[in-house]
Design an enzyme around this catalytic site. Structure first.
Site, PDB file in Angstrom:
ATOM      1  N   TYR A 120      -2.495  -1.248   8.255  1.00  0.00           N
ATOM      2  CA  TYR A 120      -3.579  -2.169   8.613  1.00  0.00           C
ATOM      3  C   TYR A 120      -3.804  -2.163  10.123  1.00  0.00           C
ATOM      4  O   TYR A 120      -2.887  -1.897  10.902  1.00  0.00           O
ATOM      5  CB  TYR A 120      -3.222  -3.599   8.171  1.00  0.00           C
ATOM      6  CG  TYR A 120      -3.287  -3.788   6.679  1.00  0.00           C
ATOM      7  CD1 TYR A 120      -4.497  -3.738   6.006  1.00  0.00           C
ATOM      8  CD2 TYR A 120      -2.135  -4.025   5.934  1.00  0.00           C
ATOM      9  CE1 TYR A 120      -4.559  -3.910   4.634  1.00  0.00           C
ATOM     10  CE2 TYR A 120      -2.183  -4.200   4.557  1.00  0.00           C
ATOM     11  CZ  TYR A 120      -3.407  -4.148   3.918  1.00  0.00           C
ATOM     12  OH  TYR A 120      -3.475  -4.313   2.565  1.00  0.00           O
ATOM     13  N   SER A 154      -7.824  -1.566  -3.218  1.00  0.00           N
ATOM     14  CA  SER A 154      -8.426  -0.236  -3.051  1.00  0.00           C
ATOM     15  C   SER A 154      -9.513   0.025  -4.080  1.00  0.00           C
ATOM     16  O   SER A 154     -10.605   0.483  -3.729  1.00  0.00           O
ATOM     17  CB  SER A 154      -7.371   0.863  -3.185  1.00  0.00           C
ATOM     18  OG  SER A 154      -6.515   0.837  -2.092  1.00  0.00           O
ATOM     19  N   GLN A 168      -0.185   2.712  -5.794  1.00  0.00           N
ATOM     20  CA  GLN A 168      -1.615   3.013  -5.692  1.00  0.00           C
ATOM     21  C   GLN A 168      -2.375   2.747  -6.999  1.00  0.00           C
ATOM     22  O   GLN A 168      -3.489   2.252  -6.975  1.00  0.00           O
ATOM     23  CB  GLN A 168      -1.794   4.475  -5.318  1.00  0.00           C
ATOM     24  CG  GLN A 168      -2.652   4.642  -4.106  1.00  0.00           C
ATOM     25  CD  GLN A 168      -2.532   6.037  -3.508  1.00  0.00           C
ATOM     26  OE1 GLN A 168      -1.707   6.837  -3.936  1.00  0.00           O
ATOM     27  NE2 GLN A 168      -3.346   6.316  -2.535  1.00  0.00           N
ATOM     28  N   ASP A 170      -3.412  -0.884  -7.280  1.00  0.00           N
ATOM     29  CA  ASP A 170      -3.921  -1.471  -6.042  1.00  0.00           C
ATOM     30  C   ASP A 170      -5.378  -1.935  -6.228  1.00  0.00           C
ATOM     31  O   ASP A 170      -6.321  -1.159  -6.090  1.00  0.00           O
ATOM     32  CB  ASP A 170      -3.807  -0.398  -4.950  1.00  0.00           C
ATOM     33  CG  ASP A 170      -4.235  -0.890  -3.585  1.00  0.00           C
ATOM     34  OD1 ASP A 170      -4.789  -2.006  -3.509  1.00  0.00           O
ATOM     35  OD2 ASP A 170      -4.026  -0.170  -2.604  1.00  0.00           O
ATOM     36  N   ARG A 173       0.859  -1.195   0.000  1.00  0.00           N
ATOM     37  CA  ARG A 173       0.000   0.000   0.000  1.00  0.00           C
ATOM     38  C   ARG A 173       0.892   1.240   0.000  1.00  0.00           C
ATOM     39  O   ARG A 173       0.916   2.007   0.960  1.00  0.00           O
ATOM     40  CB  ARG A 173      -0.913   0.003   1.226  1.00  0.00           C
ATOM     41  CG  ARG A 173      -1.680  -1.276   1.519  1.00  0.00           C
ATOM     42  CD  ARG A 173      -2.477  -1.838   0.417  1.00  0.00           C
ATOM     43  NE  ARG A 173      -3.745  -1.238   0.113  1.00  0.00           N
ATOM     44  CZ  ARG A 173      -4.900  -1.544   0.680  1.00  0.00           C
ATOM     45  NH1 ARG A 173      -4.961  -2.413   1.642  1.00  0.00           N
ATOM     46  NH2 ARG A 173      -6.022  -0.986   0.276  1.00  0.00           N
TER      47      ARG A 173
HETATM   48  P1  NAD Z   1      -9.006  -3.251   5.579  1.00  0.00           P
HETATM   49  O1  NAD Z   1      -9.910  -3.689   4.472  1.00  0.00           O
HETATM   50  O2  NAD Z   1      -7.868  -4.113   5.987  1.00  0.00           O
HETATM   51  O3  NAD Z   1      -9.910  -3.025   6.886  1.00  0.00           O
HETATM   52  C1  NAD Z   1     -11.016  -2.142   6.879  1.00  0.00           C
HETATM   53  C2  NAD Z   1     -10.989  -1.296   8.115  1.00  0.00           C
HETATM   54  O4  NAD Z   1     -11.382  -2.085   9.246  1.00  0.00           O
HETATM   55  C3  NAD Z   1      -9.630  -0.703   8.481  1.00  0.00           C
HETATM   56  O5  NAD Z   1      -9.717   0.702   8.487  1.00  0.00           O
HETATM   57  C4  NAD Z   1      -9.339  -1.290   9.856  1.00  0.00           C
HETATM   58  O6  NAD Z   1      -8.646  -0.384  10.684  1.00  0.00           O
HETATM   59  C5  NAD Z   1     -10.733  -1.554  10.371  1.00  0.00           C
HETATM   60  N1  NAD Z   1     -10.845  -2.464  11.531  1.00  0.00           N
HETATM   61  C6  NAD Z   1     -10.147  -3.602  11.808  1.00  0.00           C
HETATM   62  N2  NAD Z   1     -10.576  -4.134  12.979  1.00  0.00           N
HETATM   63  C7  NAD Z   1     -11.584  -3.326  13.421  1.00  0.00           C
HETATM   64  C8  NAD Z   1     -12.444  -3.361  14.564  1.00  0.00           C
HETATM   65  N3  NAD Z   1     -12.357  -4.314  15.494  1.00  0.00           N
HETATM   66  N4  NAD Z   1     -13.352  -2.361  14.680  1.00  0.00           N
HETATM   67  C9  NAD Z   1     -13.457  -1.372  13.770  1.00  0.00           C
HETATM   68  N5  NAD Z   1     -12.687  -1.301  12.670  1.00  0.00           N
HETATM   69  C10 NAD Z   1     -11.758  -2.269  12.506  1.00  0.00           C
HETATM   70  O7  NAD Z   1      -8.481  -1.785   5.300  1.00  0.00           O
HETATM   71  P2  NAD Z   1      -8.115  -1.130   3.899  1.00  0.00           P
HETATM   72  O8  NAD Z   1      -9.301  -0.435   3.379  1.00  0.00           O
HETATM   73  O9  NAD Z   1      -7.457  -2.134   3.043  1.00  0.00           O
HETATM   74  O10 NAD Z   1      -7.077  -0.040   4.366  1.00  0.00           O
HETATM   75  C11 NAD Z   1      -5.977  -0.412   5.194  1.00  0.00           C
HETATM   76  C12 NAD Z   1      -5.025   0.734   5.306  1.00  0.00           C
HETATM   77  O11 NAD Z   1      -4.299   0.911   4.104  1.00  0.00           O
HETATM   78  C13 NAD Z   1      -5.644   2.085   5.611  1.00  0.00           C
HETATM   79  O12 NAD Z   1      -4.791   2.743   6.500  1.00  0.00           O
HETATM   80  C14 NAD Z   1      -5.633   2.791   4.290  1.00  0.00           C
HETATM   81  O13 NAD Z   1      -5.637   4.202   4.420  1.00  0.00           O
HETATM   82  C15 NAD Z   1      -4.311   2.274   3.756  1.00  0.00           C
HETATM   83  N6  NAD Z   1      -4.221   2.371   2.302  1.00  0.00           N
HETATM   84  C16 NAD Z   1      -3.115   2.950   1.752  1.00  0.00           C
HETATM   85  C17 NAD Z   1      -2.996   3.001   0.381  1.00  0.00           C
HETATM   86  C18 NAD Z   1      -1.796   3.621  -0.250  1.00  0.00           C
HETATM   87  O14 NAD Z   1      -1.108   4.386   0.362  1.00  0.00           O
HETATM   88  N7  NAD Z   1      -1.522   3.256  -1.469  1.00  0.00           N
HETATM   89  C19 NAD Z   1      -3.981   2.469  -0.428  1.00  0.00           C
HETATM   90  C20 NAD Z   1      -5.083   1.877   0.164  1.00  0.00           C
HETATM   91  C21 NAD Z   1      -5.185   1.822   1.547  1.00  0.00           C
END
Ligand code: NAD
Length: 378
Positions: free
Chosen positions: A228, A133, A127, A130, A122
């Site tokens: 994560y 996303s 991006q 990805d 990530r």
């Molecule tokens: P994910 O699908 O792994 O999880 C979804 C959400 O569930 C997350 O925000 C996580 O914190 C939350 N979660 C986990 N346990 C929980 C609980 N018990 N109660 C409430 N919420 C809970 O997440 P994602 O959408 O794949 O994103 C993961 C991270 O990656 C984020 O920080 C996102 O900003 C980051 N990200 C970065 C990039 C990049 O820089 N290229 C791209 C995509 C995502």
């Protein structure tokens, strides 16, 4: 360099891995693309559209697989097609490696260089490729539309001669990519939105979308270096449930998106919490395919529990198949482009590149992903 693109066999899957616009882009790079006949039909792309973009059409699946240097597809390869591929072939798709140990072993033994698109790091550079996303974003949108459809109230406030209608209340648990899009979509439809995530950094993002962040003092939670969530302790989980119960009871629609990388999703909403919700409320469990955030939710089903409609439909991005295909295809095209040697006209499997290091699972008869090896104790 011959690249084969295979038709999706998974029942009910309407997304397609490559759209004609990406074929045109890759053909310009010098790739020889062979599309399996009918590949784009679920999204109404005809074979002729692909030919116009520079592809040739193949109809013998085994022949396509055995003669190509690279194979692109949407979902993981069927087990019985692994041996058909050429040794050294680069295979790019979703792979779900942590749940597909047998398949990963088979790809290793067949000498396939298997890239798992879910494992692309990530990072800012990555991006544009990805898929997690791009598809989660659409999933968040579709979840809200489903919620609005199944609720027998409207989302926006309405001031009418027949009286003032209060806006619907939507509560979103888990504010990653899907959760953020769900907040934005529910706001656009006029709902009052609250959201919660265990990662404190999310609070600002929630507020910037005009929603309210539900504060729960869980003590130290944090996130991994990739952003994560970390798994909560049983005490933290109990505290979270207590606070979530109140927010759920006030909501008309709850959308849960919580995931833990490489592990089953956390169980957040139990039956008692469902019982405390108003009958007629709707809950959409976006984590249903990885174990579920909601007790009693069932994959690909809508069930009623304690008067609440629990929606466990899988593959939400597939409900916006054309847009999802465009995005997936663009991610795939960007991945190939990133590793393409423009002078030599070939894809270079650069193991020094951090994106390849993250995404490559098997290579040269070995498992090479450090992340996979450490999580699976391999
Ligand atoms: P994910 O699908 O792994 O999880 C979804 C959400 O569930 C997350 O925000 C996580 O914190 C939350 N979660 C986990 N346990 C929980 C609980 N018990 N109660 C409430 N919420 C809970 O997440 P994602 O959408 O794949 O994103 C993961 C991270 O990656 C984020 O920080 C996102 O900003 C980051 N990200 C970065 C990039 C990049 O820089 N290229 C791209 C995509 C995502």
């Amino acid at each position: 360099m011959k690249i084969a693109v295979m038709k999706e066999l998974y029942k009910g899957e309407n997304r397609v891995p490559l759209v004609p616009a990406t074929v045109e882009k890759l053909t310009k790079l010098g790739a020889n693309i062979e599309i399996e006949s009918g590949l784009g039909m679920p999204c109404r792309f005809e074979d002729a559209d692909y030919v116009k973009a520079g592809a040739v059409i193949g109809s013998d699946r085994a022949e396509m697989l055995s003669s190509s240097d690279m194979v692109l597809r949407l979902r993981k390869p069927p087990m019985d097609e692994v041996e058909t591929m050429k040794k050294g072939c680069i295979h790019v798709s979703y792979l779900d490696p942590f749940n597909e140990v047998e398949l990963v072993d088979k790809l290793k033994e067949a000498g396939i260089s298997a890239v798992s698109l879910e494992m692309i790091p990530r990072t800012t550079v990555a991006q544009k490729m990805d898929v997690l996303s791009s598809q989660a974003n659409l999933g968040g949108y579709v979840a809200v539309i489903l919620g609005a459809d199944h609720l027998d109230k409207v989302f926006p406030m309405m001031t009418t001669p027949a009286g003032t209608i209060k806006p619907a209340r939507v509560f979103i648990i888990g504010v990653g990519v899907a959760g953020l899009q769900a907040i934005a979509t529910a706001k656009r439809l006029g709902a009052r939105v609250e959201a919660f995530d265990t990662r404190p950094v999310v609070e600002e993002q929630v507020k910037s979308l005009g929603a309210k962040f539900v504060k729960v003092d869980l003590g130290e939670t944090g996130q991994t270096k990739d952003g994560y969530a970390k798994e909560l302790t049983p005490e933290q989980m109990a505290k979270q449930k207590e606070e979530m119960a109140k927010a759920c009871a006030n909501a008309d629609v709850v959308i849960t998106t919580a995931q833990l990388f490489g592990r089953p999703a956390p169980r957040i909403v139990d039956r008692a919490m469902l019982a405390a919700m108003r009958p007629g409320s709707v809950i959409i469990d976006m984590a249903v395919e990885t174990g579920g955030n909601v007790e009693g939710s069932e994959v690909d089903k809508i069930v009623e529990i304690e008067g609440v409609k629990v929606i466990g439909l899988g593959n939400l991005p597939g409900r916006a198949a054309e847009t999802a295909s465009q995005m997936y295809s663009s991610n795939l095209g960007n991945f190939v482009d990133h590793f393409w040697d423009k002078e030599a006209g070939v894809f270079v499997l650069d193991r020094e590149d951090e994106i390849m290091q993250g995404a490559l699972i098997t290579h040269n008869g070995e498992i090479v992903s450090e992340m996979y090896k450490s999580i699976m104790n391999k």
